[in-house]
Motif scaffolding. Structure first.
Motif, PDB file in Angstrom:
ATOM      1  N   ALA A   1       0.843  -1.193   0.000  1.00 53.41           N
ATOM      2  CA  ALA A   1       0.000   0.000   0.000  1.00 53.41           C
ATOM      3  C   ALA A   1       0.883   1.249   0.000  1.00 53.41           C
ATOM      4  O   ALA A   1       1.956   1.259   0.602  1.00 53.41           O
ATOM      5  N   ALA A   2       0.432   2.284  -0.685  1.00 54.19           N
ATOM      6  CA  ALA A   2       1.214   3.510  -0.770  1.00 54.19           C
ATOM      7  C   ALA A   2       1.125   4.348   0.506  1.00 54.19           C
ATOM      8  O   ALA A   2       2.028   5.100   0.817  1.00 54.19           O
TER       9      ALA A   2
ATOM     10  N   MET B   1       1.133  -8.041  -0.722  1.00 51.96           N
ATOM     11  CA  MET B   1       0.697  -8.072   0.666  1.00 51.96           C
ATOM     12  C   MET B   1       0.290  -6.646   1.007  1.00 51.96           C
ATOM     13  O   MET B   1       1.136  -5.757   1.011  1.00 51.96           O
ATOM     14  N   ASN B   2      -0.982  -6.407   1.269  1.00 49.59           N
ATOM     15  CA  ASN B   2      -1.452  -5.050   1.490  1.00 49.59           C
ATOM     16  C   ASN B   2      -1.133  -4.562   2.902  1.00 49.59           C
ATOM     17  O   ASN B   2      -0.602  -3.470   3.080  1.00 49.59           O
TER      18      ASN B   2
ATOM     19  N   GLY C   1       8.128   0.576   4.715  1.00 50.74           N
ATOM     20  CA  GLY C   1       6.794   0.979   4.294  1.00 50.74           C
ATOM     21  C   GLY C   1       5.716  -0.072   4.488  1.00 50.74           C
ATOM     22  O   GLY C   1       4.638   0.034   3.906  1.00 50.74           O
ATOM     23  N   VAL C   2       5.975  -1.091   5.312  1.00 53.97           N
ATOM     24  CA  VAL C   2       4.973  -2.128   5.548  1.00 53.97           C
ATOM     25  C   VAL C   2       3.803  -1.511   6.318  1.00 53.97           C
ATOM     26  O   VAL C   2       3.987  -0.942   7.392  1.00 53.97           O
ATOM     27  N   LEU C   3       2.614  -1.600   5.742  1.00 55.69           N
ATOM     28  CA  LEU C   3       1.417  -1.083   6.387  1.00 55.69           C
ATOM     29  C   LEU C   3       0.968  -2.083   7.448  1.00 55.69           C
ATOM     30  O   LEU C   3       0.761  -3.265   7.163  1.00 55.69           O
ATOM     31  N   LEU C   4       0.850  -1.604   8.678  1.00 53.69           N
ATOM     32  CA  LEU C   4       0.466  -2.434   9.817  1.00 53.69           C
ATOM     33  C   LEU C   4      -0.811  -1.889  10.432  1.00 53.69           C
ATOM     34  O   LEU C   4      -1.129  -0.708  10.283  1.00 53.69           O
ATOM     35  N   GLU C   5      -1.519  -2.742  11.132  1.00 52.04           N
ATOM     36  CA  GLU C   5      -2.797  -2.360  11.738  1.00 52.04           C
ATOM     37  C   GLU C   5      -2.928  -3.031  13.099  1.00 52.04           C
ATOM     38  O   GLU C   5      -2.604  -4.207  13.249  1.00 52.04           O
TER      39      GLU C   5
END
Length: 187
Positions: free
Chosen positions: A79-80, A95-96, A154-158
């Motif tokens: 994801a950007a 992998m989003n 830049g790995v998007l984590l939640e």
């Protein structure tokens, strides 16, 4: 009711990602998020490293470090940006993001801890079935709360918490197909 699934899948074993700097990855996932580093592997013939962080018993987040890996490609391979801050679009097969389960009452505390550690965070989102899929305030229709942030490379984590039970009665959408896209493009 009998479980009629063809495979006895009980959860995720691990999710494997690729990093540009294993030390930075260890500093973040072990140092900031507190995930124990439980296994390290040196790949043969100078092929790199493979490290495993324990998320929960039997569930791991793994990283490869390859000396010749291509650079990150935000908006393609990941994801950007975070929801609410920019596009979350990523390519097919990418992998989003990775979502970690947390207790529902810890969002504010965990957001503050991340920010105190210098981590860029987004808003705490209340996901619901409204047209925009998020609500400004909690209400009975909110099914999950989320806090997005960005890790190394830049790995998007939640951080996420289910706020109510969900079930098959909420899975009524007709799945879209590649043919739908072709038909739209031809119109």
């Amino acid at each position: 009711m009998t479980d009629e699934r063809p495979f006895e899948i009980s959860g995720f074993c691990h999710l494997a990602l690729v990093c540009s700097d294993m030390q930075e990855t260890v500093d973040f996932y072990q140092g900031v998020l507190g995930l124990p580093l439980v296994k390290t592997v040196e790949l043969p013939e100078g092929g790199g490293q493979h490290f495993f962080f324990e998320v929960a018993p039997g569930s791991y987040l793994a990283f490869f470090w390859f000396p010749d890996a291509p650079p990150p490609a935000p908006g393609i391979a990941s994801a950007a940006d975070m929801p609410g801050n920019g596009s979350i679009l990523s390519a097919v097969g990418s992998m989003n993001h990775v979502a970690f389960s947390i207790p529902e009452d810890r969002f504010e505390d965990y957001k503050r801890r991340l920010e105190d550690a210098g981590v860029r965070t987004g808003l705490i989102l209340n996901h619901d079935d409204s047209p925009w899929t998020v609500a400004a305030k909690m209400h009975p229709g909110v099914y999950i709360r989320s806090l997005y942030f960005v890790g190394p490379d830049g790995v998007l984590l939640e951080l996420a918490a289910w706020t109510r039970e969900i079930g098959p009665d909420e899975a009524g959408l007709t799945p879209r197909t590649a043919a739908d896209l072709r038909a739209k493009a031809e119109a």
